[in-house]
Design an enzyme around this catalytic site. Structure first.
Site, PDB file in Angstrom:
ATOM      1  CG  ASP A  67       0.167   1.683  -6.128  1.00  0.00           C
ATOM      2  OD1 ASP A  67      -0.197   2.912  -6.347  1.00  0.00           O
ATOM      3  OD2 ASP A  67       0.667   0.959  -5.317  1.00  0.00           O
ATOM      4  CE  LYS A 114       0.440   9.257  -6.126  1.00  0.00           C
ATOM      5  NZ  LYS A 114       0.211   8.140  -5.732  1.00  0.00           N
ATOM      6  CG  ASP A 157      -1.403   4.296   1.586  1.00  0.00           C
ATOM      7  OD1 ASP A 157      -0.212   4.306   1.604  1.00  0.00           O
ATOM      8  OD2 ASP A 157      -2.065   4.228   0.430  1.00  0.00           O
ATOM      9  CD  GLU A 209      -2.638   6.071  -3.743  1.00  0.00           C
ATOM     10  OE1 GLU A 209      -2.026   6.166  -2.660  1.00  0.00           O
ATOM     11  OE2 GLU A 209      -2.045   6.814  -4.668  1.00  0.00           O
TER      12      GLU A 209
END
Ligand code: AMP
Length: 580
Positions: free
Chosen positions: A8, A70, A170, A147
């Site tokens: 992850d 990211k 999420d 994800e």
């Protein structure tokens, strides 16, 4: 067989896991932590630090660190780190390299293959940037996995005999993803995904810092420019306060001076949970649109969702749980650790790639997160208008998928057409993202209406192949977007790998010492004079011990330092930043 790990690669934290016969397991990092902060820094001696030590360094030397990169994967943004210019891919590569080293220490053998996750909403370019980051770290990326899909896989793995419709919610440090997933007969199907690439827990931390600054009549944006050290330290304080407010009703934020230090006169601001809720509530309404879209695409109503699963550190906030409960009229479900569930799912997928016995029964499907299509012209009466988007693969179509659509020439004796491939949801191509383009020649001369078939094939890695066939002659032209879309070229990746080999890094066994030093340096600045003197002496002893390379001396000084820090910095105890 060589192990394949699941990773992850998070905005705030990253984790690596592997599949065992008893299910997926997190691999601890060199500090024993289960999460590794996605932060990279260069310390005073020019040595690269990654993870918890870099996060500590970031508080006192934000200019020497990079975080949240990211969010900029696949863009032209660059960072300056220790006098070098680095890309988000290289920074992610350093985080991945650190996780790879942890996995290698764990297995006591080389690890070169991984499944890496990314937000469902990452576009083609961002996915390729993730693959490039893996390669820079010396990893073969076997699969890029969304994800929320990974989270669903983790749950599906444990739950696979139940038939259910799940909504995966999420909310991480920097991204929000929502996916509707169906579980039936041991199969797992993602029905729809939607999300926002710039919404997460970091926004809530910043809200605390901004409101505290406002209380002193300063705007956050201004303070970032004029007093960056103050802002960096205040954000760290805001982060601790935010996490504390998930457990308690109030938290104290200390306000540093312009140099980022806490003087005896440092002001303290008490923040209540109700205040925090009021500050972040307007931002949190941004979760509603992606939820509505994902449900609409899955052709489901809120009532048809059997369970809502919370993923991501920010779902620990009571306000988030309450908001989800209000939206769905039921308690959200959180059996697995929300910080780890994505890595655990990636590990299951890695097992699937490696054909581990434990997951043979599991069927996984996924969806294309965007509509993919081509640019076309439209005729309105005699008027020809350019720049319209014609979808070939609709958003949230299950992949892998292959679709063909027929187009025709519009002008007499037109012998070539240009196929321009876009992704996006707008009617006009100008508002969508150009993925690639190519020319199809050799169309027979004649009146308008000569036919060309355009086939889109979208694979499980989100790689798109476009094939155009001139119907009359069967002439084919194939264009693989993976190879030609913008992103790092082969040469750039090779160069990045060479650059990375030049970077100095501490041996992995040094990680605990590096983290301790960075943390002690941060705490030093926070202490009153008397305690500071004591810590100064302890730090001197520890550094002398490190210098001597005598394990006994190092161990003795380290213990004394750790004891002092446990008394004066209890919130900094956990190197993962993970509260639970
Ligand atoms: P992730 O990207 O899933 O690692 O989530 C990281 C985000 O979760 C960061 O913004 C953290 O501040 C936030 N977070 C972690 N623990 C808590 C907590 N106990 N309360 C509130 N937010 C948290």
């Amino acid at each position: 067989m060589e192990p394949i790990v699941g990773i992850d690669l998070g905005t705030t934290n990253s984790a690596v896991a592997h599949l065992t016969p008893d299910g997926p397991n997190i691999i601890p990092n060199a500090l024993g932590g289960r999460l590794t902060p996605s932060v990279v820094g260069v310390d005073e001696s020019g040595v690269v630090v990654v993870g918890a030590a870099a996060r500590e360094l970031q508080v006192v030397r934000p200019d020497r660190c990079a975080a949240l990169f990211k969010r900029h994967m696949g863009t032209d943004k660059t960072y300056t780190l220790g006098g070098r210019t680095v890309t988000p891919e290289e920074l992610s590569g350093l985080v991945l390299r650190s996780l790879k080293a942890d996995a290698e220490a764990f297995f006591a053998r080389p690890v070169t293959r991984a499944v890496i996750t990314c937000p469902a909403y990452f576009n083609d370019r961002q996915r390729k940037a993730t693959i490039a980051a893996g390669r820079i770290a010396g990893l073969t990326v076997e699969r890029i996995l969304n994800e929320p899909t990974a989270a669903a896989i983790a749950y599906g793995f444990h739950d696979s005999r139940e038939d259910k419709k799940l909504l995966i919610f999420d909310l991480g440090g920097g991204t929000f993803d929502v996916s509707v997933v169906e579980l039936f007969d041991g199969a797992l199907e993602v029905r729809a995904s939607a999300g926002e690439t710039a919404l997460g827990g970091e926004d809530f931390t910043r809200a605390i810092a901004a409101r505290v600054l406002e209380g002193f009549g300063t705007s956050f944006e201004r303070a970032e420019v004029t007093t960056p050290l103050l802002v960096a330290r205040l954000i760290q304080q805001g982060e601790v306060a935010k996490c504390r407010l998930s457990r308690e009703e109030t938290a104290v934020v200390r306000v540093p001076d312009a140099a980022g230090e806490f003087t005896a006169a440092a002001k303290e601001v008490t923040v209540t949970r109700a205040q925090l809720d009021a500050w972040v509530s307007p931002t949190l309404t941004r979760i509603e649109l992606p939820i509505r879209r994902a449900l609409a695409d899955a052709k489901l109503t809120r009532d048809e969702i059997d369970e809502v699963i919370l993923v991501g550190g920010a779902t620990r906030m009571p306000l988030v749980v309450r908001r989800v409960r209000e939206l769905f009229g039921k308690d959200p479900h959180r059996r697995l650790n929300p910080d780890e569930v994505v890595a655990l799912g990636a590990a299951v997928q890695a097992g699937l790639v490696g054909r581990a016995g434990a997951v043979e029964d599991l069927v996984v499907t996924d969806v294309a997160p965007f509509t993919l299509g081509v640019a076309v012209v439209k005729q309105f009466g005699g008027d020809v208008q350019e720049g319209y988007f014609d979808p070939v693969i609709d958003r949230n179509t299950t992949i892998p998928v292959s679709r063909v659509k027929q187009y025709s020439t519009v002008a007499p004796n037109q012998t070539a057409i240009r196929v321009r491939v876009y992704q996006g949801e707008s009617r006009k191509v100008a508002d969508n993202l150009l993925l690639g383009e190519f020319e199809v020649n050799g169309i027979p001369s004649g009146p308008p209406g000569q036919e060309v078939d355009v086939r889109f094939t979208y694979d499980l890695n989100g790689v798109l192949e476009v094939e155009a066939t001139v119907v009359a002659t069967k002439r084919k032209v194939t264009h693989v977007i993976a190879r030609h879309a913008k992103g790092l070229s082969e040469e750039q990746v090779r160069r990045a790998v060479r650059e990375m080999e030049k970077l100095k890094a501490h041996p992995r066994e040094e990680a605990v010492n590096r983290f301790l030093l960075a943390r002690a340096e941060r705490v030093y600045k926070e202490l009153a004079v008397e305690a500071r003197r004591v810590l100064g002496a302890l730090l001197d002893g520890f550094e002398a011990g490190l210098e001597s390379r005598d394990p006994e001396a190092i161990g003795r000084h380290r213990e004394a330092l750790q004891h002092f820090l446990s008394l004066h910095d209890p919130d900094g105890e956990n190197p993962t930043g993970n509260e639970e």
